[in-house]
Design a protein around this motif. Structure first.
Motif, PDB file in Angstrom:
ATOM      1  N   HIS A  24       0.827  -1.214   0.000  1.00  0.00           N
ATOM      2  CA  HIS A  24       0.000   0.000   0.000  1.00  0.00           C
ATOM      3  C   HIS A  24       0.859   1.261   0.000  1.00  0.00           C
ATOM      4  N   ARG A  25       0.473   2.193  -0.869  1.00  0.00           N
ATOM      5  CA  ARG A  25       1.081   3.532  -0.928  1.00  0.00           C
ATOM      6  C   ARG A  25      -0.026   4.529  -1.197  1.00  0.00           C
ATOM      7  N   SER A  26       0.133   5.735  -0.667  1.00  0.00           N
ATOM      8  CA  SER A  26      -0.807   6.807  -0.992  1.00  0.00           C
ATOM      9  C   SER A  26      -0.467   7.351  -2.375  1.00  0.00           C
ATOM     10  N   ARG A  28      -1.231  10.264  -5.246  1.00  0.00           N
ATOM     11  CA  ARG A  28      -1.783  11.612  -5.403  1.00  0.00           C
ATOM     12  C   ARG A  28      -1.770  12.094  -6.848  1.00  0.00           C
ATOM     13  N   GLN A 129     -11.615   1.404   4.501  1.00  0.00           N
ATOM     14  CA  GLN A 129     -10.404   0.609   4.307  1.00  0.00           C
ATOM     15  C   GLN A 129     -10.675  -0.599   3.432  1.00  0.00           C
ATOM     16  N   ALA A 132     -10.544   0.783   0.021  1.00  0.00           N
ATOM     17  CA  ALA A 132      -9.176   1.040  -0.416  1.00  0.00           C
ATOM     18  C   ALA A 132      -8.518  -0.240  -0.937  1.00  0.00           C
ATOM     19  N   GLU A 136      -7.243  -1.079  -4.784  1.00  0.00           N
ATOM     20  CA  GLU A 136      -5.875  -1.488  -5.097  1.00  0.00           C
ATOM     21  C   GLU A 136      -5.839  -2.867  -5.746  1.00  0.00           C
ATOM     22  N   VAL A 143      -5.841   7.779  -1.968  1.00  0.00           N
ATOM     23  CA  VAL A 143      -5.275   8.540  -0.859  1.00  0.00           C
ATOM     24  C   VAL A 143      -6.440   9.078  -0.034  1.00  0.00           C
ATOM     25  N   TYR A 144      -6.312   8.953   1.276  1.00  0.00           N
ATOM     26  CA  TYR A 144      -7.315   9.506   2.183  1.00  0.00           C
ATOM     27  C   TYR A 144      -7.124  11.015   2.307  1.00  0.00           C
ATOM     28  N   MET A 171     -11.734  10.436  -0.032  1.00  0.00           N
ATOM     29  CA  MET A 171     -10.844   9.437  -0.642  1.00  0.00           C
ATOM     30  C   MET A 171     -10.771   9.683  -2.142  1.00  0.00           C
TER      31      MET A 171
END
Length: 257
Positions: A24-26, A28, A129, A132, A136, A143-144, A171
């Motif tokens: 997991h990565r945010s 943007r 979550q 999310a 993915e 991204v939150y 989100m």
């Protein structure tokens, strides 16, 4: 031999799931590609399967498709460009209004409390979550957006949220147009203990983590930033606090001392 063949697909699915969670990565920055209706349906369907206290399902999700409304929310969230530009933007709300209406259908009246406030907030977070992970799993990134709470009153007015509903976070979802490195987490020993909370200082643990975190920040910024996790946490204490207990009480959330 047959037994081995039977077990292998389950082992593969397990490894795929664990690997997905560990990566997991945010995100943007997003490609100019839409999140399809089918993808969004799966995301929201998975969100609905999240655990929920007493099966209250005390949350709602609002998809923001109006560009002007999206721009207004982006500004309220601190001018975050990705709120405006992400293919999909959702606002996750803690929602006791549906619960109150359901109870009223049988002559009961909801007496709100801090406990109910926590239940609705946790329900929204658990559902988000799940969403999310579902995003993915379909090759999307998220991204939150906690900045949705910068001005909760204005956000509530824009979204016409009724009593007993408040926005918890936003989100962004879309096809990633960046591949950031994985942000290092605290060591497991810093967040997990058995039977009782660990005594003593964590300074040595945190100093070791700072060294790892500094390397990550230097690499991600091309050497333009040199900071540690503890420095960032120290700086965060200077952020102006988000104040919204007054609005929550106006909306019918009773928060006991």
């Amino acid at each position: 031999m047959n037994e081995s063949k039977k077990e292998r697909p389950d082992a593969l699915r397990m490894e795929e799931t664990l690997s997905l969670l560990e990566r997991h990565r945010s995100i943007r920055r997003y490609a100019d590609e839409p999140v399809t209706a089918e993808q969004l349906d799966r995301i929201l369907g998975c969100a609905q399967m999240a655990s929920s206290s007493s099966h209250m399902q005390a949350y709602s999700v609002i998809g923001i498709t109006d560009p002007e409304l999206r721009g207004g929310l982006a500004e309220l969230a601190g001018g975050q460009r990705h709120v405006r530009e992400a293919p999909t933007f959702l606002v996750w709300c803690a929602d006791l209004s549906r619960f109150a209406e359901a109870a009223g259908m049988h002559g009961a009246q909801l007496q709100t409390s801090t406990e109910y406030f926590l239940v609705a907030t946790v329900d929204a977070a658990l559902a988000a979550q799940n969403a999310a992970i579902a995003a993915e799993a379909q090759g999307l990134g998220i991204v939150y957006i906690g900045g949705i709470r910068n001005d909760m009153r204005a956000v509530s007015e824009l979204l016409e949220l009724p009593p007993l509903v408040y926005p918890v976070f936003g989100m962004c979802i879309g096809v990633p147009a960046e591949e950031p490195d994985l942000r290092p987490r605290l060591p497991l020993s810093a967040v997990y203990a058995e039977n009782r909370y660990p005594a003593g200082s964590r300074a040595e643990q945190l100093e070791a983590y700072d060294d790892e975190y500094r390397g990550y920040i230097r690499g991600r910024s091309g050497g333009g930033r040199d900071t540690t996790w503890t420095q960032e946490m120290s700086g965060r204490t200077a952020y102006p606090p988000r104040t919204f207990t007054g609005l929550l009480r106006e909306k019918g959330f009773r928060l006991e001392d």
